[in-house]
Design a protein around this motif. Structure first.
Motif, PDB file in Angstrom:
ATOM      1  N   ASP A  12      13.312 -20.289  92.003  1.00  0.00           N
ATOM      2  CA  ASP A  12      13.315 -20.469  90.547  1.00  0.00           C
ATOM      3  C   ASP A  12      14.726 -20.496  89.987  1.00  0.00           C
ATOM      4  OD1 ASP A  12      10.386 -20.310  89.417  1.00  0.00           O
ATOM      5  OD2 ASP A  12      10.510 -18.876  91.069  1.00  0.00           O
ATOM      6  N   ARG A  13      15.025 -21.591  89.294  1.00  0.00           N
ATOM      7  CA  ARG A  13      16.305 -21.822  88.642  1.00  0.00           C
ATOM      8  C   ARG A  13      17.480 -21.887  89.627  1.00  0.00           C
ATOM      9  NH1 ARG A  13      13.089 -18.956  85.666  1.00  0.00           N
ATOM     10  NH2 ARG A  13      13.828 -16.940  86.439  1.00  0.00           N
ATOM     11  N   THR A  14      17.163 -21.992  90.924  1.00  0.00           N
ATOM     12  CA  THR A  14      18.193 -22.306  91.918  1.00  0.00           C
ATOM     13  C   THR A  14      17.890 -23.676  92.505  1.00  0.00           C
ATOM     14  OG1 THR A  14      18.631 -19.971  92.430  1.00  0.00           O
ATOM     15  CG2 THR A  14      19.347 -21.595  94.038  1.00  0.00           C
ATOM     16  N   LEU A  15      16.794 -23.799  93.234  1.00  0.00           N
ATOM     17  CA  LEU A  15      16.366 -25.128  93.661  1.00  0.00           C
ATOM     18  C   LEU A  15      15.436 -25.766  92.636  1.00  0.00           C
ATOM     19  CD1 LEU A  15      15.655 -24.847  97.505  1.00  0.00           C
ATOM     20  CD2 LEU A  15      17.704 -25.671  96.337  1.00  0.00           C
ATOM     21  N   LEU A  16      14.634 -24.937  91.983  1.00  0.00           N
ATOM     22  CA  LEU A  16      13.687 -25.480  90.997  1.00  0.00           C
ATOM     23  C   LEU A  16      14.381 -25.661  89.657  1.00  0.00           C
ATOM     24  CD1 LEU A  16      10.513 -23.302  91.713  1.00  0.00           C
ATOM     25  CD2 LEU A  16      11.310 -25.366  92.887  1.00  0.00           C
ATOM     26  N   PRO A  17      14.300 -26.843  89.071  1.00  0.00           N
ATOM     27  CA  PRO A  17      14.969 -27.092  87.788  1.00  0.00           C
ATOM     28  C   PRO A  17      14.140 -26.595  86.605  1.00  0.00           C
ATOM     29  CG  PRO A  17      13.902 -29.081  88.528  1.00  0.00           C
ATOM     30  CD  PRO A  17      13.667 -28.060  89.613  1.00  0.00           C
ATOM     31  N   ASN A  18      13.740 -25.313  86.652  1.00  0.00           N
ATOM     32  CA  ASN A  18      12.879 -24.789  85.584  1.00  0.00           C
ATOM     33  C   ASN A  18      13.623 -23.851  84.649  1.00  0.00           C
ATOM     34  OD1 ASN A  18      13.141 -22.855  87.578  1.00  0.00           O
ATOM     35  ND2 ASN A  18      10.969 -22.383  87.754  1.00  0.00           N
ATOM     36  N   GLY A  19      14.916 -24.106  84.474  1.00  0.00           N
ATOM     37  CA  GLY A  19      15.701 -23.400  83.469  1.00  0.00           C
ATOM     38  C   GLY A  19      15.955 -24.297  82.277  1.00  0.00           C
ATOM     39  N   PHE A 201      23.816 -18.420 101.563  1.00  0.00           N
ATOM     40  CA  PHE A 201      22.740 -18.117 100.614  1.00  0.00           C
ATOM     41  C   PHE A 201      23.086 -18.725  99.265  1.00  0.00           C
ATOM     42  CE2 PHE A 201      21.281 -15.427  97.079  1.00  0.00           C
ATOM     43  CZ  PHE A 201      19.907 -15.485  97.277  1.00  0.00           C
ATOM     44  N   ALA A 202      22.064 -19.207  98.539  1.00  0.00           N
ATOM     45  CA  ALA A 202      22.260 -19.737  97.189  1.00  0.00           C
ATOM     46  C   ALA A 202      21.313 -19.039  96.225  1.00  0.00           C
ATOM     47  CB  ALA A 202      22.008 -21.244  97.170  1.00  0.00           C
ATOM     48  N   GLY A 203      21.841 -18.655  95.060  1.00  0.00           N
ATOM     49  CA  GLY A 203      21.020 -17.978  94.060  1.00  0.00           C
ATOM     50  C   GLY A 203      21.554 -18.187  92.659  1.00  0.00           C
ATOM     51  N   ASP A 204      20.878 -17.550  91.685  1.00  0.00           N
ATOM     52  CA  ASP A 204      21.269 -17.768  90.289  1.00  0.00           C
ATOM     53  C   ASP A 204      21.155 -16.530  89.405  1.00  0.00           C
ATOM     54  OD1 ASP A 204      18.668 -18.117  88.166  1.00  0.00           O
ATOM     55  OD2 ASP A 204      18.220 -18.071  90.294  1.00  0.00           O
ATOM     56  N   SER A 205      20.415 -15.495  89.830  1.00  0.00           N
ATOM     57  CA  SER A 205      20.050 -14.451  88.871  1.00  0.00           C
ATOM     58  C   SER A 205      20.426 -13.060  89.335  1.00  0.00           C
ATOM     59  CB  SER A 205      18.549 -14.507  88.595  1.00  0.00           C
ATOM     60  OG  SER A 205      17.826 -14.165  89.764  1.00  0.00           O
ATOM     61  N   GLY A 206      20.111 -12.076  88.481  1.00  0.00           N
ATOM     62  CA  GLY A 206      20.458 -10.698  88.765  1.00  0.00           C
ATOM     63  C   GLY A 206      19.856 -10.173  90.047  1.00  0.00           C
ATOM     64  N   ASN A 207      18.637 -10.612  90.380  1.00  0.00           N
ATOM     65  CA  ASN A 207      18.030 -10.089  91.611  1.00  0.00           C
ATOM     66  C   ASN A 207      18.577 -10.748  92.872  1.00  0.00           C
ATOM     67  OD1 ASN A 207      16.684 -12.558  91.709  1.00  0.00           O
ATOM     68  ND2 ASN A 207      14.756 -11.731  90.937  1.00  0.00           N
ATOM     69  N   ASP A 208      19.574 -11.636  92.710  1.00  0.00           N
ATOM     70  CA  ASP A 208      20.271 -12.212  93.859  1.00  0.00           C
ATOM     71  C   ASP A 208      21.625 -11.547  94.099  1.00  0.00           C
ATOM     72  OD1 ASP A 208      18.282 -14.202  94.292  1.00  0.00           O
ATOM     73  OD2 ASP A 208      19.150 -15.418  92.694  1.00  0.00           O
ATOM     74  N   LEU A 209      22.029 -10.644  93.199  1.00  0.00           N
ATOM     75  CA  LEU A 209      23.387 -10.109  93.249  1.00  0.00           C
ATOM     76  C   LEU A 209      23.704  -9.389  94.552  1.00  0.00           C
ATOM     77  CD1 LEU A 209      23.822  -8.872  89.571  1.00  0.00           C
ATOM     78  CD2 LEU A 209      25.237 -10.572  90.740  1.00  0.00           C
ATOM     79  N   GLU A 210      22.741  -8.660  95.101  1.00  0.00           N
ATOM     80  CA  GLU A 210      23.009  -7.920  96.325  1.00  0.00           C
ATOM     81  C   GLU A 210      23.433  -8.854  97.450  1.00  0.00           C
ATOM     82  OE1 GLU A 210      21.109  -4.280  98.945  1.00  0.00           O
ATOM     83  OE2 GLU A 210      19.743  -5.649  97.914  1.00  0.00           O
ATOM     84  N   VAL A 211      22.756 -10.000  97.549  1.00  0.00           N
ATOM     85  CA  VAL A 211      23.118 -10.966  98.593  1.00  0.00           C
ATOM     86  C   VAL A 211      24.421 -11.672  98.229  1.00  0.00           C
ATOM     87  CG1 VAL A 211      22.282 -12.834 100.054  1.00  0.00           C
ATOM     88  CG2 VAL A 211      20.647 -11.324  98.945  1.00  0.00           C
ATOM     89  N   LEU A 212      24.560 -12.048  96.964  1.00  0.00           N
ATOM     90  CA  LEU A 212      25.742 -12.795  96.526  1.00  0.00           C
ATOM     91  C   LEU A 212      27.037 -12.021  96.761  1.00  0.00           C
ATOM     92  CD1 LEU A 212      24.317 -14.180  93.155  1.00  0.00           C
ATOM     93  CD2 LEU A 212      24.876 -15.552  95.170  1.00  0.00           C
ATOM     94  N   THR A 213      26.961 -10.695  96.744  1.00  0.00           N
ATOM     95  CA  THR A 213      28.165  -9.868  96.872  1.00  0.00           C
ATOM     96  C   THR A 213      28.215  -9.107  98.197  1.00  0.00           C
ATOM     97  OG1 THR A 213      27.085  -8.014  95.710  1.00  0.00           O
ATOM     98  CG2 THR A 213      28.307  -9.593  94.371  1.00  0.00           C
ATOM     99  N   SER A 214      27.416  -9.528  99.160  1.00  0.00           N
ATOM    100  CA  SER A 214      27.261  -8.787 100.415  1.00  0.00           C
ATOM    101  C   SER A 214      28.316  -9.111 101.462  1.00  0.00           C
ATOM    102  CB  SER A 214      25.884  -9.088 101.016  1.00  0.00           C
ATOM    103  OG  SER A 214      25.807 -10.450 101.420  1.00  0.00           O
ATOM    104  N   GLY A 215      29.060 -10.175 101.264  1.00  0.00           N
ATOM    105  CA  GLY A 215      29.975 -10.633 102.295  1.00  0.00           C
ATOM    106  C   GLY A 215      29.437 -11.819 103.065  1.00  0.00           C
TER     107      GLY A 215
END
Length: 371
Positions: A12-19, A201-215
């Motif tokens: 959602d809102r990463t691959l899906l254009p539903n934003g 990894f690709a993401g867009d939202s707050g619940n992706d932050l752990e992966v986005l900042t993991s190294g």
């Protein structure tokens, strides 16, 4: 033989254009072509359960993945011959944190906390307890209270808070400590022998932050909210600065939103993929790229129709035009291309208007006109 690339992406809102932002019309087509290459192992990482992931694949014409991490990291499926096989080893791995207590029993511990409302049964599973709440809730204080209760029961859990901006509602997922997107991705990497250099990894939202900042190598698509971008940069350790790519648009004429941002980030981390994308573009030369749209009928003005890029996305339509049309009734979603004929409009011009302005107005006349 060249090492494969493990591409893990939120939906959602990463691959899906539903934003709210408009999608580059060619982005999903290019991504689909790219992921058909044998060098790419595609994994969807989503808060959705299996049926909703499958629904998104059909609705948005996404490529079928090799793996799916669902339910905010509490399930892993391997997809072979269109069959979805759950990984029981993953359930055993995470079940230890809850001491084999299921989500129904866990919910009883929080029954008296009124700001929380249980989500629908299909959004729960054995190791996922999900609630709705006000988006303005003091969620940090709430999570602290929940954590204290679970610690008293010697239950190890993680808490994922996010806000669905489209629905304006807060979402809280309570999971076993190890049942999160990051650990699930690492579990998959270990079992399928992918190292950090060949995983993204690709993401867009707050619940992706752990992966986005993991190294791990990570892509934050351009349509991410500014507060998510700032929080990602704040959390990111200095030694991992080069591991996070912020999509900015302009790559191959794409805008950096959704799939376009994923392609841009892939080319940044894996330059060879740009060559593959160019090959795909050459193969597509001469083909008419489809343009997705949603069509609405005006209940106020007879025989007047409004075409927009995506269902319920009127962000690029002038307010005065919406006021003139009054209440809109959804008619259908449609993929426009050169072989489709419209009764009162030129298909190519409708596609051009959607790309340039984000909408097209069809009036009750044999001679349609630009809006």
């Amino acid at each position: 033989m060249k090492q494969e690339i493990l591409l893990c992406s939120d939906l959602d809102r990463t691959l899906l254009p539903n934003g709210q932002q408009g999608e580059s019309p060619q982005a999903r087509l290019r991504l689909r072509r790219l992921t058909q290459r044998p060098e790419i192992t595609l994994t969807y990482v989503s808060g959705r359960h299996k049926a909703l992931i499958q629904s998104a694949i059909g609705e948005y014409d996404l490529p079928l993945p090799d793996f799916a991490i669902g339910d905010v990291g509490t399930t892993i499926y391997q997809i072979t011959d269109n069959q979805w096989h759950p990984w029981e080893d993953w359930s055993k791995e995470i079940g230890q944190d809850w001491r084999e207590i299921n989500q129904t029993e866990l919910a009883k511990i929080f029954a008296d906390i009124t700001p929380l409302r249980l989500q629908e049964p299909e959004k729960q599973n054995r190791y996922k307890l999900s609630y709705y709440a006000s988006p303005d809730l003091d969620w940090k204080n709430l999570i602290s209270q929940l954590e204290q209760r679970l610690q008293a029961q010697k239950i190890q859990a993680s808490f994922i808070w996010s806000v669905d901006e489209t629905a304006r509602i807060g979402l809280l997922d309570i999971l076993p400590k190890r049942a999160n997107k990051l650990h699930a991705i690492r579990f998959l990497m270990e079992r399928r022998h992918f190292d950090k250099r060949h995983t993204v990894f690709a993401g867009d939202s707050g619940n992706d932050l752990e992966v986005l900042t993991s190294g791990l190598q990570a892509i934050l698509v351009r349509n991410a909210q500014e507060e998510v971008r700032q929080e990602a940069l704040r959390r990111l350790p200095p030694e991992h600065r080069q591991q996070l790519y912020l999509a900015r648009g302009g790559f191959m004429g794409l805008n950096g939103y959704y799939s376009a941002g994923v392609l841009e980030g892939l080319a940044h981390f894996f330059p060879e993929t740009r060559v593959w994308m160019e090959i795909g573009r050459e193969q597509a030369a001469g083909e008419e790229t489809a343009q997705a749209c949603a069509i609405y009928r005006s209940r106020k003005k007879n025989d007047s129709y409004l075409y927009v890029e995506a269902q319920d996305n009127f962000s690029r339509v002038p307010a005065k035009l919406l006021e003139m049309l009054g209440e809109l009734e959804f008619v259908m979603r449609l993929e426009l291309h050169s072989e489709i004929s419209l009764a009162q409009a030129n298909t190519r011009e409708v596609m051009q208007m959607l790309r340039e302005k984000g909408y097209f107005l069809q009036l009750p006349s044999r001679e349609y006109r630009r809006s």
